[in-house]
Design a protein around this motif. Structure first.
Motif, PDB file in Angstrom:
ATOM      1  N   ARG A   1      27.553  38.654  -3.815  1.00  0.00           N
ATOM      2  CA  ARG A   1      29.075  38.944  -4.147  1.00  0.00           C
ATOM      3  C   ARG A   1      29.689  37.692  -4.331  1.00  0.00           C
ATOM      4  O   ARG A   1      30.332  37.292  -5.309  1.00  0.00           O
ATOM      5  N   ALA A   2      29.278  36.355  -4.013  1.00  0.00           N
ATOM      6  CA  ALA A   2      29.884  35.742  -3.611  1.00  0.00           C
ATOM      7  C   ALA A   2      29.334  34.676  -5.288  1.00  0.00           C
ATOM      8  O   ALA A   2      30.320  34.062  -6.530  1.00  0.00           O
ATOM      9  N   LEU A   3      28.233  35.274  -5.878  1.00  0.00           N
ATOM     10  CA  LEU A   3      28.047  34.716  -7.011  1.00  0.00           C
ATOM     11  C   LEU A   3      28.334  35.699  -8.379  1.00  0.00           C
ATOM     12  O   LEU A   3      28.924  34.966  -9.179  1.00  0.00           O
ATOM     13  N   GLU A   4      28.369  36.780  -8.203  1.00  0.00           N
ATOM     14  CA  GLU A   4      28.870  37.826  -9.015  1.00  0.00           C
ATOM     15  C   GLU A   4      30.441  37.582  -9.102  1.00  0.00           C
ATOM     16  O   GLU A   4      31.797  37.611 -10.494  1.00  0.00           O
ATOM     17  N   GLU A   5      31.046  37.013  -8.352  1.00  0.00           N
ATOM     18  CA  GLU A   5      32.883  36.591  -8.351  1.00  0.00           C
ATOM     19  C   GLU A   5      33.398  35.187  -8.168  1.00  0.00           C
ATOM     20  O   GLU A   5      33.817  34.923  -8.034  1.00  0.00           O
ATOM     21  N   SER A   6      32.157  34.147  -8.451  1.00  0.00           N
ATOM     22  CA  SER A   6      32.096  32.412  -8.799  1.00  0.00           C
ATOM     23  C   SER A   6      32.977  32.650  -9.912  1.00  0.00           C
ATOM     24  O   SER A   6      33.142  33.226 -11.471  1.00  0.00           O
ATOM     25  N   PRO A   7      34.227  31.513  -9.716  1.00  0.00           N
ATOM     26  CA  PRO A   7      34.533  31.424 -11.204  1.00  0.00           C
ATOM     27  C   PRO A   7      34.091  30.763 -12.030  1.00  0.00           C
ATOM     28  O   PRO A   7      33.754  30.682 -13.537  1.00  0.00           O
ATOM     29  N   GLU A   8      32.668  29.869 -11.781  1.00  0.00           N
ATOM     30  CA  GLU A   8      31.778  30.154 -12.849  1.00  0.00           C
ATOM     31  C   GLU A   8      30.808  30.823 -14.008  1.00  0.00           C
ATOM     32  O   GLU A   8      30.697  30.954 -15.242  1.00  0.00           O
ATOM     33  N   LEU A   9      30.553  32.049 -13.715  1.00  0.00           N
ATOM     34  CA  LEU A   9      30.134  33.183 -13.871  1.00  0.00           C
ATOM     35  C   LEU A   9      31.922  33.756 -14.448  1.00  0.00           C
ATOM     36  O   LEU A   9      30.955  34.275 -15.845  1.00  0.00           O
ATOM     37  N   ALA A  10      32.183  33.381 -13.809  1.00  0.00           N
ATOM     38  CA  ALA A  10      33.447  34.383 -14.927  1.00  0.00           C
ATOM     39  C   ALA A  10      34.034  33.908 -16.141  1.00  0.00           C
ATOM     40  O   ALA A  10      34.635  34.069 -17.122  1.00  0.00           O
ATOM     41  N   HIS A  11      34.172  31.999 -16.139  1.00  0.00           N
ATOM     42  CA  HIS A  11      34.498  32.189 -17.099  1.00  0.00           C
ATOM     43  C   HIS A  11      32.990  32.358 -18.438  1.00  0.00           C
ATOM     44  O   HIS A  11      34.053  31.950 -19.591  1.00  0.00           O
ATOM     45  N   ALA A  12      31.920  32.027 -17.696  1.00  0.00           N
ATOM     46  CA  ALA A  12      30.563  31.618 -19.207  1.00  0.00           C
ATOM     47  C   ALA A  12      30.883  33.694 -19.415  1.00  0.00           C
ATOM     48  O   ALA A  12      31.128  34.059 -20.678  1.00  0.00           O
ATOM     49  N   ARG A  13      31.427  33.828 -18.357  1.00  0.00           N
ATOM     50  CA  ARG A  13      31.287  35.882 -18.991  1.00  0.00           C
ATOM     51  C   ARG A  13      32.032  35.785 -20.087  1.00  0.00           C
ATOM     52  O   ARG A  13      32.296  36.404 -21.202  1.00  0.00           O
ATOM     53  N   LEU A  14      33.848  34.760 -20.015  1.00  0.00           N
ATOM     54  CA  LEU A  14      34.836  35.924 -20.818  1.00  0.00           C
ATOM     55  C   LEU A  14      34.698  34.738 -22.156  1.00  0.00           C
ATOM     56  O   LEU A  14      34.867  35.386 -22.643  1.00  0.00           O
ATOM     57  N   VAL A  15      33.751  33.876 -21.884  1.00  0.00           N
ATOM     58  CA  VAL A  15      33.918  33.031 -23.759  1.00  0.00           C
ATOM     59  C   VAL A  15      32.950  34.218 -24.084  1.00  0.00           C
ATOM     60  O   VAL A  15      32.722  34.173 -25.346  1.00  0.00           O
ATOM     61  N   ALA A  16      31.508  34.957 -23.727  1.00  0.00           N
ATOM     62  CA  ALA A  16      30.975  35.059 -24.278  1.00  0.00           C
ATOM     63  C   ALA A  16      31.281  36.268 -24.708  1.00  0.00           C
ATOM     64  O   ALA A  16      30.538  37.131 -26.121  1.00  0.00           O
ATOM     65  N   ASP A  17      32.235  37.090 -23.856  1.00  0.00           N
ATOM     66  CA  ASP A  17      33.186  38.637 -24.234  1.00  0.00           C
ATOM     67  C   ASP A  17      33.520  38.057 -25.689  1.00  0.00           C
ATOM     68  O   ASP A  17      34.203  39.112 -26.651  1.00  0.00           O
ATOM     69  N   ALA A  18      34.209  37.081 -25.045  1.00  0.00           N
ATOM     70  CA  ALA A  18      35.248  36.852 -26.287  1.00  0.00           C
ATOM     71  C   ALA A  18      34.650  36.435 -27.794  1.00  0.00           C
ATOM     72  O   ALA A  18      35.144  36.569 -28.931  1.00  0.00           O
ATOM     73  N   TRP A  19      33.510  35.814 -27.902  1.00  0.00           N
ATOM     74  CA  TRP A  19      32.740  36.306 -28.726  1.00  0.00           C
ATOM     75  C   TRP A  19      32.371  37.026 -29.670  1.00  0.00           C
ATOM     76  O   TRP A  19      32.358  37.600 -30.848  1.00  0.00           O
ATOM     77  N   CYS A  20      32.022  38.055 -28.841  1.00  0.00           N
ATOM     78  CA  CYS A  20      31.705  39.105 -29.084  1.00  0.00           C
ATOM     79  C   CYS A  20      32.924  40.560 -29.412  1.00  0.00           C
ATOM     80  O   CYS A  20      33.184  41.067 -30.292  1.00  0.00           O
ATOM     81  N   ALA A  21      34.162  39.756 -29.024  1.00  0.00           N
ATOM     82  CA  ALA A  21      35.598  40.609 -29.350  1.00  0.00           C
ATOM     83  C   ALA A  21      36.192  40.627 -30.453  1.00  0.00           C
ATOM     84  O   ALA A  21      36.525  40.808 -31.221  1.00  0.00           O
ATOM     85  N   ALA A  22      35.736  38.977 -31.165  1.00  0.00           N
ATOM     86  CA  ALA A  22      36.581  38.081 -32.382  1.00  0.00           C
ATOM     87  C   ALA A  22      35.815  40.039 -33.031  1.00  0.00           C
ATOM     88  O   ALA A  22      36.562  40.280 -34.241  1.00  0.00           O
ATOM     89  N   PHE A  23      34.386  39.856 -33.063  1.00  0.00           N
ATOM     90  CA  PHE A  23      33.974  41.211 -34.764  1.00  0.00           C
ATOM     91  C   PHE A  23      35.025  42.918 -34.425  1.00  0.00           C
ATOM     92  O   PHE A  23      34.408  43.603 -35.157  1.00  0.00           O
ATOM     93  N   VAL A  24      35.794  43.542 -33.127  1.00  0.00           N
ATOM     94  CA  VAL A  24      35.724  44.439 -32.725  1.00  0.00           C
ATOM     95  C   VAL A  24      37.236  43.947 -32.731  1.00  0.00           C
ATOM     96  O   VAL A  24      37.989  45.013 -32.177  1.00  0.00           O
ATOM     97  N   TRP A  25      37.944  42.748 -32.918  1.00  0.00           N
ATOM     98  CA  TRP A  25      39.779  42.950 -32.321  1.00  0.00           C
ATOM     99  C   TRP A  25      40.499  43.229 -33.982  1.00  0.00           C
ATOM    100  O   TRP A  25      39.999  43.497 -34.796  1.00  0.00           O
ATOM    101  N   PRO A  26      41.524  43.778 -32.784  1.00  0.00           N
ATOM    102  CA  PRO A  26      42.109  45.129 -34.077  1.00  0.00           C
ATOM    103  C   PRO A  26      43.462  44.068 -34.105  1.00  0.00           C
ATOM    104  O   PRO A  26      43.432  43.192 -34.260  1.00  0.00           O
ATOM    105  N   LYS A  27      42.749  44.370 -36.019  1.00  0.00           N
ATOM    106  CA  LYS A  27      43.895  43.148 -36.871  1.00  0.00           C
ATOM    107  C   LYS A  27      44.942  43.384 -37.654  1.00  0.00           C
ATOM    108  O   LYS A  27      44.479  44.656 -38.428  1.00  0.00           O
ATOM    109  N   ALA A  28      45.942  43.409 -36.877  1.00  0.00           N
ATOM    110  CA  ALA A  28      47.452  44.068 -37.043  1.00  0.00           C
ATOM    111  C   ALA A  28      48.229  42.637 -37.019  1.00  0.00           C
ATOM    112  O   ALA A  28      47.412  41.962 -35.916  1.00  0.00           O
ATOM    113  N   PRO A  29      49.372  43.110 -37.491  1.00  0.00           N
ATOM    114  CA  PRO A  29      50.386  41.826 -37.303  1.00  0.00           C
ATOM    115  C   PRO A  29      51.179  41.654 -36.454  1.00  0.00           C
ATOM    116  O   PRO A  29      51.086  41.110 -35.514  1.00  0.00           O
TER     117      PRO A  29
END
Length: 646
Positions: free
Chosen positions: A278-306
């Motif tokens: 649980r300490a590994l799953e909740e670690s700031p290092e893993l959370a940061h890496a997941r956020l960046v990887a998720d953001a890369w994927c999210a760019a493909f499916v982002w809602p694109k409107a004003p």
């Protein structure tokens, strides 16, 4: 309670108790499959509650069909047994067997994983007891250790992942010890949607910014230009380092390896291991890496409107990597929302002890992915579904009238009518749900086609089985084996020709065993006309001189008499341009066909400017019974084939 504890015996007209005491992994999987084909319905007028079987239910849309044990055993013979044989020859066979890692990327209720655990455990018990047929108590003792150390699984359905754990626990019960810890190895997510270190290092591609259902085209175009300009400036060194993301999971890998080494044979030790995980799953290092990887994927499916949240572009991705707090909170919230909705799954972050990212991408064992390592064996029977929303299936349980429309045009009119005028609120809500589901399906297809993760199978009318096959191969260690139950089209279809051709040219193909489902050897729920195969292939360092083939087999017990071997050179002799699999009933048929191709030139070879488009004639060939002879007729531009069996 009566329905749960008793079952009607139609043959005798009596009832009997459900035998929960002897419920095993096979029965659990069958129960899971049966539940998925039922849709609950309630009639307000009568107050009756029923469970109806409808097309488009969760079983259909998740492709969850239970695989018979006979097919699993056959696949294990070619995919897992060679690895077990090799491990037994090691200097320390116990350590070598426990170092094996087996993964099912669409594990369902865990039938394949249980079968693999049993095989490894039996070999381990045999080594420990020096007995080819070890006592069952020693096998069960080994099973607990194998289940906790060697077995991995992922499924998009949370219930399936939980049942996979239960299936393994049923097998791995050892008196006096707690159940093995499985949360770190059995996870929930979409195995097909995620990033790799190599993709992150390239930044967000321009093709990520294409309009989906509901997107504003001018906004989409502007985002594309902005991201492209940011990446070009980066390449010139004007803003920041041209490499987008430097992925280094060394800390996570060491942490995960430490968790895996923790003892779990007592309750107190198990609690310590759970706390470390649980300490590994909740670690700031893993959370940061997941956020960046998720953001890369999210760019493909982002809602694109004003009015949409500020999108992830190349510069935003870099800022997230450097300091997430420097990026607007609305953007980070949207990344999290999309990650949860699409269930992005990044293999190098979920299992860092298996996929190690070196400091330099060039030093990676798999440079095209950006990591080293991989699973020893990847097995399974993944879903066979088109990456496209099927309207009939969507409305089957929601609006049977639309699902039963006589044709596509009529169905479209009924769908459009849901939002017409002052329609009922529930109809407008259903239409909004449909548009959301269509956008999600388009987003998944967009990510699969344009992310660069599937260079061999991400084309044409994509089916999930094809990209699962490419995923399985990418997840392999260099000396590993993949074994999957797939439609025969993986070796014969035009859209998968590059994948299968690459297996052949690299001499990675181990076995291609083709079955007909006429006898419903796969499943009663699968059409009898469907052809499927047991495909086994090796990692990048596996070289196979002669692959094993069979075709049109109807029963597993007939397989031994129908198998024959073909070297890759003979496959390429018959299909030199595509490398797809030629279909032969027997080795004798293969010899006749190969005889023709050895005598005659290739009329058109792709990429050859001399031969391509030429009017070279070929000799007519006659095949009569056992005689193969060439008719000398230079002007003939045809191939004449006949036989006494025609």
């Amino acid at each position: 309670m009566r329905s749960l504890s008793q079952i009607a015996d139609r043959a005798s007209g009596t009832t009997r108790a459900v035998d929960y005491r002897n419920l095993g992994a096979e029965e659990l999987g069958s129960v899971y499959e049966s539940l998925l084909e039922l849709a609950p319905q309630h009639d307000p007028a009568t107050g009756q509650f029923t469970l109806a079987v409808l097309a488009g239910n969760e079983r259909k849309t998740t492709g969850s069909y239970y695989t018979p044990s006979s097919l699993i055993d056959c696949l294990m013979d070619t995919a897992l047994d060679p690895l077990l044989d090799e491990a037994e020859k090691a200097d320390d066979p116990q350590a070598a067997l426990l170092a094996l890692t087996v993964c099912d990327p669409a594990c369902g209720s865990g039938h394949f994983l249980v079968a693999a655990a049993r095989r490894i455990a039996r070999r381990l018990a045999a080594v420990r007891t020096q007995d080819a047929e070890p006592p069952e108590e020693r096998v069960r003792e080994a099973l607990r250790e194998v289940a906790g150390r060697c077995i991995y699984g992922v499924d998009v359905n949370e219930l399936a992942a939980e049942l996979a754990k239960v299936s393994l626990w049923l097998e791995a019960v050892e008196p006096g010890k707690p159940l093995p810890f499985l949360d770190g190895h059995i996870k929930v997510g979409n195995s097909l949607l995620g990033s790799t270190p190599a993709l992150l290092a390239k930044g967000i591609p321009d093709d990520a910014f294409k309009p989906l259902t509901g997107d504003d085209k001018p906004t989409t175009s502007a985002l594309r230009k902005r991201s492209k300009g940011e990446r070009e400036q980066a390449a010139q060194g004007e803003l920041f380092d041209p490499t987008a993301i430097h992925v280094d999971t060394g800390t996570l890998t060491r942490w995960a390896e430490k968790v895996a080494a923790e003892d779990d044979t007592t309750i107190a030790a198990l609690h310590r291991r759970v706390a470390a995980w649980r300490a590994l799953e909740e670690s700031p290092e893993l959370a940061h890496a997941r956020l960046v990887a998720d953001a890369w994927c999210a760019a493909f499916v982002w809602p694109k409107a004003p009015d949409a949240p500020p999108a992830v572009t190349h510069r935003v991705l870099m800022r997230l990597d450097e300091n997430p707090e420097a990026v607007r909170e609305a953007t980070r919230r949207e990344v999290s929302r999309l990650a949860a909705g699409f269930q992005f799954f990044h293999w190098h972050l979920e299992f860092p002890e298996v996929f190690r990212t070196p400091d330099e991408q060039a030093a990676a064992e798999h440079p095209e992915l950006g990591w080293s390592g991989g699973f020893s064996c990847v097995i399974g029977n993944p879903p066979w579904e088109r990456v496209k929303l099927q309207e009939q299936e969507f409305f089957a349980t929601r609006h049977p009238g639309i699902a039963g429309a006589p044709n596509a045009a009529a169905r479209k009119r009924l769908i459009d009518a849901l939002g017409a005028g002052d329609g009922r609120p529930e109809e407008r809500a259903l239409l909004a749900e449909f548009h959301q589901a269509r956008r999600k399906a388009e987003g998944e297809s967009h990510l699969v086609r344009l992310s660069g993760r599937y260079p061999l199978c991400g084309q044409g009318d994509i089916n999930t089985y094809a990209i699962f096959a490419e995923t399985a191969r990418n997840l392999l260690g260099s000396r590993g084996h993949m074994g999957m139950v797939l439609p025969t089209g993986i070796g014969t279809d035009h859209t998968t020709r590059e994948f299968f051709g690459d297996l052949v040219r690299r001499k990675a193909l181990v076995a291609f065993l083709d079955f007909e489902n006429e006898a419903h050897v796969l499943s009663q729920a699968v059409d009898h006309r469907v052809r499927f195969c047991l495909l086994t292939a090796g990692g990048r360092r596996v070289q196979v001189g002669r692959a094993s083939f069979s075709f049109s087999v109807r029963h597993v017990e007939d397989l031994a008499a129908r198998r024959f071997a073909l070297p890759p050179e003979e496959i390429l002799l018959v299909n030199p341009n595509t490398g797809t699999c030629p279909v032969f009933r027997s080795r004798r048929d293969a010899e006749l066909t190969l005889g023709v191709h050895r005598r005659l030139p290739v009329l058109v070879r792709d990429g050859d400017p001399v031969i391509h488009g030429s009017a070279t004639g070929i000799a007519a060939v006659g095949i009569f019974s056992d005689v193969l002879f060439q008719i000398s007729e230079p002007s003939a531009n045809l191939l004449f084939v006949a036989s006494s069996n025609s």
